[in-house]
Write an enzyme that holds these catalytic residues in place. Structure first.
Site, mmCIF file in Angstrom:
data_model
loop_
_atom_site.group_PDB
_atom_site.id
_atom_site.type_symbol
_atom_site.label_atom_id
_atom_site.label_comp_id
_atom_site.label_asym_id
_atom_site.label_seq_id
_atom_site.Cartn_x
_atom_site.Cartn_y
_atom_site.Cartn_z
ATOM 1 N N ASN A 174 0.747 -1.132 0.005
ATOM 2 C CA ASN A 174 0.066 0.087 -0.040
ATOM 3 C C ASN A 174 0.794 1.197 0.087
ATOM 4 O O ASN A 174 1.669 1.411 0.756
ATOM 5 C CB ASN A 174 -0.896 -0.088 1.209
ATOM 6 C CG ASN A 174 -1.766 1.082 1.282
ATOM 7 O OD1 ASN A 174 -1.689 2.182 1.055
ATOM 8 N ND2 ASN A 174 -3.184 0.709 1.580
ATOM 9 N N HIS A 206 -5.409 3.534 -1.824
ATOM 10 C CA HIS A 206 -6.851 3.707 -1.203
ATOM 11 C C HIS A 206 -7.186 5.146 -1.243
ATOM 12 O O HIS A 206 -7.165 6.218 -0.365
ATOM 13 C CB HIS A 206 -6.846 3.200 0.235
ATOM 14 C CG HIS A 206 -7.906 3.248 0.966
ATOM 15 N ND1 HIS A 206 -8.436 2.510 1.704
ATOM 16 C CD2 HIS A 206 -9.180 4.041 0.820
ATOM 17 C CE1 HIS A 206 -9.811 2.853 2.344
ATOM 18 N NE2 HIS A 206 -10.158 3.662 1.687
ATOM 19 N N ARG A 254 -9.166 8.493 -1.160
ATOM 20 C CA ARG A 254 -10.403 8.873 -0.438
ATOM 21 C C ARG A 254 -10.965 10.462 -0.792
ATOM 22 O O ARG A 254 -10.404 11.179 -1.740
ATOM 23 C CB ARG A 254 -9.871 9.234 1.263
ATOM 24 C CG ARG A 254 -9.654 8.102 1.983
ATOM 25 C CD ARG A 254 -9.511 8.013 3.199
ATOM 26 N NE ARG A 254 -9.842 6.851 4.123
ATOM 27 C CZ ARG A 254 -8.764 5.847 4.150
ATOM 28 N NH1 ARG A 254 -7.762 5.979 3.687
ATOM 29 N NH2 ARG A 254 -9.007 4.866 5.054
ATOM 30 N N HIS A 298 -4.210 11.765 0.504
ATOM 31 C CA HIS A 298 -2.927 10.844 0.066
ATOM 32 C C HIS A 298 -2.994 10.588 -1.446
ATOM 33 O O HIS A 298 -2.583 11.362 -2.301
ATOM 34 C CB HIS A 298 -2.523 9.728 1.145
ATOM 35 C CG HIS A 298 -3.873 9.010 1.516
ATOM 36 N ND1 HIS A 298 -4.621 8.280 0.650
ATOM 37 C CD2 HIS A 298 -4.386 8.878 2.920
ATOM 38 C CE1 HIS A 298 -5.457 7.776 1.367
ATOM 39 N NE2 HIS A 298 -5.323 8.392 2.559
ATOM 40 N N GLU A 343 -8.419 -0.027 -3.070
ATOM 41 C CA GLU A 343 -9.702 0.096 -1.958
ATOM 42 C C GLU A 343 -10.266 1.377 -1.787
ATOM 43 O O GLU A 343 -10.181 2.393 -2.155
ATOM 44 C CB GLU A 343 -8.617 -0.174 -0.503
ATOM 45 C CG GLU A 343 -7.912 -1.283 -0.474
ATOM 46 C CD GLU A 343 -6.936 -1.395 0.823
ATOM 47 O OE1 GLU A 343 -6.570 -2.307 1.247
ATOM 48 O OE2 GLU A 343 -6.915 -0.315 1.603
ATOM 49 N N HIS A 394 -4.278 -4.940 7.504
ATOM 50 C CA HIS A 394 -4.297 -3.870 8.687
ATOM 51 C C HIS A 394 -3.363 -4.336 9.843
ATOM 52 O O HIS A 394 -3.494 -5.009 10.919
ATOM 53 C CB HIS A 394 -5.811 -3.466 9.172
ATOM 54 C CG HIS A 394 -5.979 -1.991 9.739
ATOM 55 N ND1 HIS A 394 -6.217 -0.808 9.016
ATOM 56 C CD2 HIS A 394 -5.789 -1.516 10.969
ATOM 57 C CE1 HIS A 394 -6.377 -0.033 9.649
ATOM 58 N NE2 HIS A 394 -6.014 -0.235 10.888
ATOM 59 N N HIS A 433 1.424 1.029 6.211
ATOM 60 C CA HIS A 433 2.269 1.805 7.182
ATOM 61 C C HIS A 433 3.443 1.184 7.946
ATOM 62 O O HIS A 433 4.488 1.921 7.653
ATOM 63 C CB HIS A 433 1.250 2.190 8.197
ATOM 64 C CG HIS A 433 1.635 3.255 9.393
ATOM 65 N ND1 HIS A 433 1.398 4.452 8.947
ATOM 66 C CD2 HIS A 433 2.020 2.823 10.481
ATOM 67 C CE1 HIS A 433 2.053 4.935 10.006
ATOM 68 N NE2 HIS A 433 2.322 4.116 10.849
#
Length: 237
Positions: free
Chosen positions: A7, A43, A45, A50, A70, A190, A214
């Protein structure tokens, strides 16, 4: 062997902090592939804090591995998926202002909406995955949506792992085995890290894919991106 999808949201966050193109998001994604990642996850948003929608369009034709997008299925997100047709879409129940994904779908409540959406994506040739917790009845309803896969939300596993790793993984093994018995593929993501990834992989050897951002990017600050990706891949053997 479980595939590693990196990611790259945190790379985009760093780039956006200065409003320029450093680090170069496209170059980092291609380097992740070069260093052994079998997929790239983004991902986007609504506030584009980001990953930006433009990034998705720019990345799609360049990637040689699987692209996993995602997101919460807003009209603009649905349009993005149908236009770019990634290898996989992972649907998450995030509120627009969520800092990060922190819960799985309540499939009973959203079953009709998800079923129609998944059928649309599958008709377009996009593999589907639903972000869920380990609730068995919820996973059973996921099968009725025709989803190809589920992605197990692993923050509870990561939180409990330092105290009692056997207890931490137990519900995830049961959920994964149940999903497999229904013919649903299993992904996970996650808060997975070099500390806890091997144990999860060893206990659920049929995991199709893990999506990690992350922790991997944080490790890369110290170890370098190539060494870090190889370290994560070694946890999945």
């Amino acid at each position: 062997m479980t595939k590693l999808s990196v990611n790259i949201n945190k790379i985009a966050t760093l780039r956006n902090a200065r409003g320029e193109n450093n680090p170069n998001l496209l170059r980092v994604a291609l380097d992740c592939e070069l260093f052994g990642a079998e997929g790239i996850t983004v991902h986007p948003r609504p506030d584009e804090r980001h990953i930006r929608y433009k990034d998705v369009y720019d990345l799609r034709p360049l990637l040689k591995t699987e692209m996993n997008i995602e997101g919460y299925p807003t009209p603009s997100f649905i349009d993005l998926i149908l236009k770019t047709k990634p290898a996989q879409v992972t649907l998450v129940p995030d509120a627009p202002d969520a800092i990060t994904s922190n819960a799985g779908w309540d499939i009973k409540t959203h079953k009709s909406f998800l079923t129609d959406l998944i059928d649309s994506f599958k008709e377009a040739g996009v593999r589907t995955s639903l972000f869920v917790d380990t609730n068995i009845s919820n996973i059973e309803m996921a099968a009725d949506t025709h989803t190809d896969r589920i992605e197990l939300y692993t923050e509870p596993y990561a939180r409990l792992y330092p105290k009692d790793k056997e207890a931490a993984v137990r519900s995830f093994v049961l959920a994964a085995e149940f999903a497999k018995s229904l013919g649903i593929g299993v992904n996970a993501g996650h808060d997975l890290s070099l500390e806890n990834l091997s144990f999860l992989s060893n206990n659920i050897p049929f995991l199709e894919e893990v999506s990690i951002g992350h922790a991997l990017i944080c490790d890369a600050l110290y170890k370098g991106l190539e060494h870090t990706i190889k370290s994560y891949k070694s946890c999945l053997k």
